[in-house]
Design an enzyme around this catalytic site. Structure first.
Site, PDB file in Angstrom:
ATOM      1  N   HIS A  61      18.087   5.253  60.103  1.00 29.14           N
ATOM      2  CA  HIS A  61      19.199   5.828  59.342  1.00 29.14           C
ATOM      3  C   HIS A  61      19.054   7.352  59.342  1.00 29.14           C
ATOM      4  O   HIS A  61      19.993   8.073  59.607  1.00 29.14           O
ATOM      5  CB  HIS A  61      19.210   5.254  57.920  1.00 29.14           C
ATOM      6  CG  HIS A  61      20.240   5.854  57.007  1.00 29.14           C
ATOM      7  ND1 HIS A  61      20.537   5.351  55.777  1.00 29.14           N
ATOM      8  CD2 HIS A  61      21.035   6.932  57.141  1.00 29.14           C
ATOM      9  CE1 HIS A  61      21.484   6.096  55.199  1.00 29.14           C
ATOM     10  NE2 HIS A  61      21.788   7.066  56.004  1.00 29.14           N
ATOM     11  N   GLU A 119      23.821  13.334  59.969  1.00 33.85           N
ATOM     12  CA  GLU A 119      22.430  13.333  59.500  1.00 33.85           C
ATOM     13  C   GLU A 119      21.770  14.693  59.710  1.00 33.85           C
ATOM     14  O   GLU A 119      20.996  15.160  58.879  1.00 33.85           O
ATOM     15  CB  GLU A 119      21.628  12.225  60.203  1.00 33.85           C
ATOM     16  CG  GLU A 119      22.021  10.824  59.742  1.00 33.85           C
ATOM     17  CD  GLU A 119      21.686  10.572  58.268  1.00 33.85           C
ATOM     18  OE1 GLU A 119      20.562  10.877  57.858  1.00 33.85           O
ATOM     19  OE2 GLU A 119      22.560  10.075  57.533  1.00 33.85           O
ATOM     20  N   HIS A 123      20.664  16.598  56.403  1.00 34.95           N
ATOM     21  CA  HIS A 123      19.213  16.518  56.168  1.00 34.95           C
ATOM     22  C   HIS A 123      18.402  17.368  57.155  1.00 34.95           C
ATOM     23  O   HIS A 123      17.487  18.080  56.765  1.00 34.95           O
ATOM     24  CB  HIS A 123      18.734  15.062  56.285  1.00 34.95           C
ATOM     25  CG  HIS A 123      19.444  14.112  55.370  1.00 34.95           C
ATOM     26  ND1 HIS A 123      19.132  13.977  54.044  1.00 34.95           N
ATOM     27  CD2 HIS A 123      20.456  13.226  55.591  1.00 34.95           C
ATOM     28  CE1 HIS A 123      19.904  13.049  53.480  1.00 34.95           C
ATOM     29  NE2 HIS A 123      20.730  12.591  54.397  1.00 34.95           N
TER      30      HIS A 123
END
Ligand code: AMP
Length: 229
Positions: A61, A119, A123
Protein backbone atom coordinates in the site's frame (compact mmCIF):
# COMPACT_ATOMS: atom_id res chain seq x y z
CA UNK A 1 34.43 26.89 41.14
CA UNK A 2 33.39 29.80 38.98
CA UNK A 3 31.70 28.94 35.70
CA UNK A 4 31.62 31.66 33.10
CA UNK A 5 28.41 32.68 31.40
CA UNK A 6 30.00 31.86 28.04
CA UNK A 7 30.73 28.29 29.12
CA UNK A 8 27.18 27.78 30.30
CA UNK A 9 25.87 29.19 27.04
CA UNK A 10 28.17 26.91 25.02
CA UNK A 11 27.02 23.82 26.91
CA UNK A 12 23.40 24.85 26.45
CA UNK A 13 23.84 25.33 22.69
CA UNK A 14 25.70 22.03 22.26
CA UNK A 15 23.04 20.18 24.26
CA UNK A 16 20.28 21.73 22.18
CA UNK A 17 22.02 20.90 18.91
CA UNK A 18 22.56 17.27 19.92
CA UNK A 19 18.92 17.06 20.98
CA UNK A 20 17.86 18.38 17.58
CA UNK A 21 20.13 15.93 15.83
CA UNK A 22 18.54 12.93 17.52
CA UNK A 23 14.87 13.80 17.31
CA UNK A 24 12.46 13.56 14.51
CA UNK A 25 11.86 17.29 14.72
CA UNK A 26 15.22 17.78 13.08
CA UNK A 27 15.05 14.77 10.78
CA UNK A 28 11.36 14.74 9.97
CA UNK A 29 10.75 11.09 10.84
CA UNK A 30 12.28 8.18 12.73
CA UNK A 31 11.25 5.09 10.76
CA UNK A 32 8.83 3.93 8.08
CA UNK A 33 5.77 1.78 8.13
CA UNK A 34 5.92 -0.49 5.14
CA UNK A 35 2.21 -1.10 4.74
CA UNK A 36 1.34 -4.43 3.12
CA UNK A 37 -2.28 -5.00 2.23
CA UNK A 38 -4.33 -8.13 1.70
CA UNK A 39 -6.06 -7.42 -1.64
CA UNK A 40 -9.12 -9.53 -0.79
CA UNK A 41 -9.75 -7.39 2.28
CA UNK A 42 -9.47 -4.21 0.25
CA UNK A 43 -11.86 -5.53 -2.38
CA UNK A 44 -14.55 -7.34 -0.36
CA UNK A 45 -15.84 -3.99 0.83
CA UNK A 46 -19.02 -2.27 -0.36
CA UNK A 47 -18.29 0.08 -3.29
CA UNK A 48 -14.63 -0.97 -3.40
CA UNK A 49 -14.64 -0.66 -7.21
CA UNK A 50 -11.77 -3.11 -7.60
CA UNK A 51 -10.54 -4.51 -10.87
CA UNK A 52 -11.68 -8.02 -11.73
CA UNK A 53 -8.62 -10.05 -10.78
CA UNK A 54 -6.62 -9.15 -7.72
CA UNK A 55 -3.36 -10.79 -6.60
CA UNK A 56 -3.42 -13.56 -4.03
CA UNK A 57 -0.35 -12.25 -2.25
CA UNK A 58 0.14 -9.27 0.03
CA UNK A 59 0.85 -6.16 -2.03
CA UNK A 60 2.30 -2.80 -1.07
CA UNK A 61 0.00 0.00 0.00
CA UNK A 62 2.78 2.41 0.87
CA UNK A 63 5.90 3.23 2.82
CA UNK A 64 5.05 5.94 5.31
CA UNK A 65 7.49 8.03 7.35
CA UNK A 66 6.61 7.87 11.06
CA UNK A 67 7.90 9.55 14.19
CA UNK A 68 8.48 7.75 17.48
CA UNK A 69 5.82 9.96 19.02
CA UNK A 70 3.18 8.57 16.68
CA UNK A 71 3.25 11.33 14.07
CA UNK A 72 3.16 10.76 10.38
CA UNK A 73 4.52 13.67 8.34
CA UNK A 74 2.67 14.15 5.09
CA UNK A 75 2.57 16.28 1.95
CA UNK A 76 6.10 17.70 2.02
CA UNK A 77 7.56 19.66 -0.91
CA UNK A 78 8.65 17.67 -3.96
CA UNK A 79 5.36 16.61 -5.51
CA UNK A 80 5.36 15.09 -8.99
CA UNK A 81 2.63 14.90 -11.62
CA UNK A 82 3.17 11.30 -12.55
CA UNK A 83 5.72 8.85 -11.16
CA UNK A 84 6.09 6.62 -14.22
CA UNK A 85 6.57 9.40 -16.75
CA UNK A 86 8.73 11.53 -14.43
CA UNK A 87 11.85 9.84 -15.79
CA UNK A 88 13.14 9.66 -12.23
CA UNK A 89 12.57 5.96 -11.54
CA UNK A 90 14.45 3.34 -13.58
CA UNK A 91 12.69 0.68 -15.63
CA UNK A 92 13.67 -2.22 -13.45
CA UNK A 93 12.18 -0.55 -10.40
CA UNK A 94 8.99 0.40 -12.26
CA UNK A 95 8.63 -3.23 -13.33
CA UNK A 96 8.96 -4.39 -9.72
CA UNK A 97 6.41 -1.76 -8.70
CA UNK A 98 3.93 -3.00 -11.33
CA UNK A 99 4.19 -6.47 -9.80
CA UNK A 100 4.34 -5.64 -6.10
CA UNK A 101 2.49 -2.31 -5.79
CA UNK A 102 -0.61 -2.53 -8.01
CA UNK A 103 -3.57 -0.23 -7.94
CA UNK A 104 -6.39 -2.60 -7.07
CA UNK A 105 -9.08 -0.19 -8.19
CA UNK A 106 -10.42 0.49 -11.65
CA UNK A 107 -9.89 3.61 -13.65
CA UNK A 108 -7.49 5.94 -15.38
CA UNK A 109 -5.00 5.43 -18.16
CA UNK A 110 -2.23 4.19 -15.90
CA UNK A 111 -3.90 3.23 -12.61
CA UNK A 112 -0.71 1.89 -11.03
CA UNK A 113 1.17 5.12 -11.62
CA UNK A 114 -1.79 7.10 -10.32
CA UNK A 115 -1.64 5.17 -7.06
CA UNK A 116 2.17 5.52 -6.75
CA UNK A 117 1.89 9.24 -7.43
CA UNK A 118 -0.68 9.61 -4.64
CA UNK A 119 1.58 7.69 -2.28
CA UNK A 120 4.71 9.64 -3.26
CA UNK A 121 3.02 13.02 -2.95
CA UNK A 122 1.39 12.25 0.39
CA UNK A 123 4.10 10.16 2.09
CA UNK A 124 7.23 9.73 -0.03
CA UNK A 125 7.93 13.46 -0.25
CA UNK A 126 8.57 13.47 3.52
CA UNK A 127 11.22 10.72 3.25
CA UNK A 128 13.94 13.06 2.01
CA UNK A 129 14.89 10.40 -0.51
CA UNK A 130 14.93 10.66 -4.26
CA UNK A 131 12.03 8.99 -6.04
CA UNK A 132 14.40 6.29 -7.24
CA UNK A 133 15.72 5.47 -3.78
CA UNK A 134 12.32 5.64 -2.13
CA UNK A 135 10.59 3.27 -4.56
CA UNK A 136 13.59 0.94 -4.88
CA UNK A 137 13.81 0.56 -1.14
CA UNK A 138 10.08 -0.03 -0.78
CA UNK A 139 9.99 -2.86 -3.32
CA UNK A 140 13.20 -4.40 -2.01
CA UNK A 141 12.03 -4.36 1.60
CA UNK A 142 8.62 -5.75 0.61
CA UNK A 143 10.29 -8.56 -1.30
CA UNK A 144 12.34 -9.44 1.76
CA UNK A 145 9.26 -10.28 3.86
CA UNK A 146 7.18 -13.21 2.67
CA UNK A 147 4.07 -12.39 4.67
CA UNK A 148 2.00 -15.38 3.55
CA UNK A 149 4.83 -17.72 4.41
CA UNK A 150 5.24 -16.22 7.88
CA UNK A 151 1.54 -16.71 8.56
CA UNK A 152 1.53 -20.18 7.05
CA UNK A 153 4.36 -21.15 9.40
CA UNK A 154 1.73 -21.02 12.12
CA UNK A 155 -0.98 -22.64 9.95
CA UNK A 156 -2.73 -19.35 9.23
CA UNK A 157 -4.00 -19.13 5.68
CA UNK A 158 -6.57 -17.24 3.63
CA UNK A 159 -9.41 -19.74 3.98
CA UNK A 160 -12.20 -17.61 5.48
CA UNK A 161 -11.57 -19.02 8.92
CA UNK A 162 -10.98 -16.91 11.99
CA UNK A 163 -7.73 -17.12 13.93
CA UNK A 164 -6.74 -16.31 17.47
CA UNK A 165 -4.74 -13.15 17.95
CA UNK A 166 -2.11 -15.08 19.83
CA UNK A 167 -1.58 -17.32 16.80
CA UNK A 168 -1.19 -14.32 14.49
CA UNK A 169 1.14 -12.66 16.94
CA UNK A 170 3.29 -15.78 17.20
CA UNK A 171 3.56 -16.07 13.43
CA UNK A 172 4.76 -12.49 13.11
CA UNK A 173 6.91 -12.27 16.23
CA UNK A 174 10.11 -11.75 14.31
CA UNK A 175 8.85 -8.31 13.29
CA UNK A 176 6.18 -7.39 15.88
CA UNK A 177 4.30 -5.37 13.25
CA UNK A 178 0.96 -3.59 13.45
CA UNK A 179 -1.98 -5.68 12.28
CA UNK A 180 -4.83 -3.54 11.02
CA UNK A 181 -8.31 -4.99 10.56
CA UNK A 182 -11.44 -3.94 8.77
CA UNK A 183 -14.96 -5.36 8.77
CA UNK A 184 -16.42 -7.82 6.33
CA UNK A 185 -20.01 -9.01 6.07
CA UNK A 186 -20.58 -12.66 5.38
CA UNK A 187 -23.64 -14.86 5.87
CA UNK A 188 -25.47 -12.11 7.74
CA UNK A 189 -22.62 -11.59 10.22
CA UNK A 190 -19.86 -9.03 10.48
CA UNK A 191 -16.32 -10.26 11.02
CA UNK A 192 -13.03 -8.55 11.73
CA UNK A 193 -10.53 -9.51 9.05
CA UNK A 194 -6.83 -8.95 8.39
CA UNK A 195 -6.67 -5.86 6.17
CA UNK A 196 -3.06 -4.63 6.39
CA UNK A 197 0.16 -5.49 8.13
CA UNK A 198 2.46 -2.56 8.84
CA UNK A 199 6.12 -3.51 9.17
CA UNK A 200 8.79 -1.22 10.57
CA UNK A 201 11.64 -0.21 8.30
CA UNK A 202 14.76 1.65 9.39
CA UNK A 203 14.93 5.36 8.56
CA UNK A 204 17.42 4.76 5.77
CA UNK A 205 15.06 2.23 4.21
CA UNK A 206 17.68 -0.50 4.34
CA UNK A 207 16.22 -3.03 6.74
CA UNK A 208 12.92 -4.37 8.01
CA UNK A 209 13.19 -4.46 11.78
CA UNK A 210 11.02 -5.39 14.75
CA UNK A 211 8.67 -2.59 15.72
CA UNK A 212 10.05 -3.05 19.20
CA UNK A 213 7.02 -3.99 21.21
CA UNK A 214 4.36 -6.66 21.08
CA UNK A 215 2.35 -6.88 17.90
CA UNK A 216 -0.35 -4.26 18.01
CA UNK A 217 -3.82 -4.89 16.66
CA UNK A 218 -5.76 -1.91 15.33
CA UNK A 219 -9.50 -1.91 14.70
CA UNK A 220 -9.47 -5.66 15.33
CA UNK A 221 -11.94 -5.85 18.24
CA UNK A 222 -11.19 -8.41 20.91
CA UNK A 223 -12.22 -11.67 19.27
CA UNK A 224 -10.75 -13.90 16.60
CA UNK A 225 -9.71 -12.45 13.25
CA UNK A 226 -10.71 -13.79 9.88
CA UNK A 227 -8.32 -14.25 6.99
CA UNK A 228 -10.43 -13.88 3.87
CA UNK A 229 -10.07 -16.10 0.85
P1 AMP B 1 -3.28 6.79 2.06
O1 AMP B 1 -3.79 8.10 1.50
O2 AMP B 1 -1.85 6.52 1.77
O3 AMP B 1 -3.66 6.61 3.49
O4 AMP B 1 -4.07 5.69 1.25
C1 AMP B 1 -5.46 5.60 1.34
C2 AMP B 1 -6.05 5.73 -0.03
O5 AMP B 1 -5.47 4.81 -0.92
C3 AMP B 1 -7.53 5.45 0.00
O6 AMP B 1 -8.15 6.36 -0.88
C4 AMP B 1 -7.62 4.04 -0.54
O7 AMP B 1 -8.85 3.80 -1.15
C5 AMP B 1 -6.49 4.00 -1.50
N1 AMP B 1 -5.91 2.67 -1.72
C6 AMP B 1 -5.42 1.84 -0.81
N2 AMP B 1 -4.90 0.75 -1.40
C7 AMP B 1 -5.07 0.94 -2.71
C8 AMP B 1 -4.73 0.16 -3.84
N3 AMP B 1 -4.07 -0.97 -3.75
N4 AMP B 1 -5.06 0.66 -5.03
C9 AMP B 1 -5.68 1.85 -5.13
N5 AMP B 1 -6.02 2.61 -4.13
C10 AMP B 1 -5.72 2.16 -2.92
Amino acid sequence: MKVSGAAVATVAVVTWLSFLATTSDAQGYDFFYLVMQWPRAVCNQPRSNCRAAVPRTFTIHGMWPQTNRGGSPQNCPGRVRDVRSSGRVDRGTLGAMDRQWPNLKRGGRDPNSQFWTHEWNKHGTCSRMSLQNYFRRAVDRAASVDVLRLLRSNRIQPDNRSYRRAAIEAALNRYDPVVKCNDVRSGGRTYKQIHEIRFCVQRDGNRVVSCGRRTQFRSCGSGDIRFSR
